[in-house]
Design an enzyme around this catalytic site. Structure first.
Site, mmCIF file in Angstrom:
data_model
loop_
_atom_site.group_PDB
_atom_site.id
_atom_site.type_symbol
_atom_site.label_atom_id
_atom_site.label_comp_id
_atom_site.label_asym_id
_atom_site.label_seq_id
_atom_site.Cartn_x
_atom_site.Cartn_y
_atom_site.Cartn_z
ATOM 1 N N PRO A 23 -12.365 -10.804 27.138
ATOM 2 C CG PRO A 23 -11.937 -8.616 26.466
ATOM 3 C CD PRO A 23 -12.052 -10.019 25.941
ATOM 4 C CD GLU A 24 -13.895 -14.070 32.537
ATOM 5 O OE1 GLU A 24 -14.607 -14.163 33.561
ATOM 6 O OE2 GLU A 24 -12.923 -14.823 32.326
ATOM 7 C CE LYS A 31 -18.439 -14.011 29.100
ATOM 8 N NZ LYS A 31 -17.977 -15.307 28.536
ATOM 9 N NE ARG A 47 -13.564 -20.975 26.788
ATOM 10 C CZ ARG A 47 -13.733 -19.699 27.128
ATOM 11 N NH1 ARG A 47 -14.936 -19.181 27.183
ATOM 12 N NH2 ARG A 47 -12.692 -18.946 27.409
#
Length: 338
Positions: A2-3, A50, A315
């Site tokens: 989740p951002e 976050k 990433r």
């Protein structure tokens, strides 16, 4: 994982329970036994990038200590019913090692915290002393979510063919049969959080000058965007979308990009993040143009590769070579070897 927009939504889901006492606990957490929250009063909730922070006290009276940041930010939430939740944001298998730090010793992700006697892990077993209060830090994992008055159910069978429901890490029961269930998260007792609004991409006080200065470094801009010191709350989805919409190749060196190009990149970071948050409060799905796509909106083939600083987090990144030319361009021998 989740951002920022999702964690802000989680914060709003928790907010209606502020001022209530935990009457019963449950969950599978081992490092922080759920029973340590039994009978505590939830006094405040904040979101920092976050991470979600919950302040608990041993009594329900007035607080002598006020929080250092805004409760949640964002639009006013609608009344909550059963099944309110936040979904996993980045369901792509991560290529980074859990707890790995970047080459410069700083964390490229707000979920990573150093271990030690004064770290959140070292405080995990401690609970507020009589008459005291303490902050619970919640960092969400790949499929992290918050459910209200209902538990998450399996959406498909696992590899063994079993329809096993996910196990919540923590369940907080309140009066009237209402409860909060936290999934796929790491929890620890924490010192009082300090709100750095100037680096929060969803804050009205977000410091554009500071962000532009960070982006102008002689390193790939995709590294800088994930640095929570300058872009708190920014994650892999926002990174990919902002880069595409600004027409910037993820490996372009910030020091070689024009001022207008960097300005456009920051604009798209803020705009996409705000729109995503608004979509969440309106119950709409996010609309991505490049993330996990095979073609860009123009119809070009999209490339995918893991990027990150040497020794740091890698990433997965999606980009269009035609719409996002690299600065400086790759050398011919580099293209042949790739």
């Amino acid at each position: 994982m989740p951002e920022g927009p999702s964690v802000r939504r989680f914060c709003h889901l928790v907010a209606p329970f502020v001022g209530q006492q935990v009457v019963r606990t449950g969950g599978s957490s081992k490092k922080l036994p759920p029973a340590t929250l039994q009978s505590l009063w939830l006094r405040e909730t904040q979101v920092h990038g976050k991470k979600l922070f919950l302040r608990f006290a041993t009594d329900g009276g007035a607080d002598a200590d006020e929080g250092s940041g805004p409760p949640c930010g964002g639009p006013r939430p609608e009344p909550l019913g059963k099944g309110e939740l936040g979904e996993a944001e980045d369901p792509v298998p991560a290529l980074e090692s859990r707890g790995q730090l970047a080459a410069d010793g700083s964390s490229q992700s707000a979920e990573l915290v150093p271990a030690g006697p004064d770290s959140p892990e070292g405080l995990a077993a401690a609970s507020p002393a009589a008459g005291g209060q303490k902050w619970l830090q919640v960092g969400f994992g790949l499929f992290g979510s918050v459910w209200v008055n209902e538990f998450s159910r399996a959406k498909k069978a696992n590899k063994r063919g079993d329809w096993t429901d996910p196990a919540p890490r923590l369940v907080l029961h309140f009066s009237g049969g209402r409860f909060l269930a936290f999934y796929s998260c790491r929890m620890s007792w924490s010192p009082s959080p300090v709100y750095a609004s100037t680096c929060d991409i969803l804050s009205e006080e977000f410091h554009r000058g500071q962000a532009l200065e960070a982006l102008s470094q002689a390193q790939p801009v995709c590294y800088t965007l994930l640095d929570q010191r300058y872009f708190s709350g920014l994650g892999n989805i926002i990174k990919n979308e902002a880069l595409y919409r600004a027409g910037v190749h993820p490996l372009s060196l910030g020091s070689l990009l024009s001022a207008s190009c960097l300005e456009a990149l920051v604009d798209h970071v803020v705009e996409f993040s705000a729109d995503w948050l608004q979509d969440k409060f309106q119950g709409q799905q996010r609309h991505t143009q490049i993330y996990q796509k095979e073609q860009c909106p123009v119809g070009h083939q999209v490339l995918r590769e893991a990027f990150g600083p040497p020794g740091g987090l890698q990433r997965l990144t999606w980009w269009c070579p035609q719409c996002q030319p690299r600065v400086p361009p790759e050398e011919p021998q580099q293209l042949q070897s790739s």
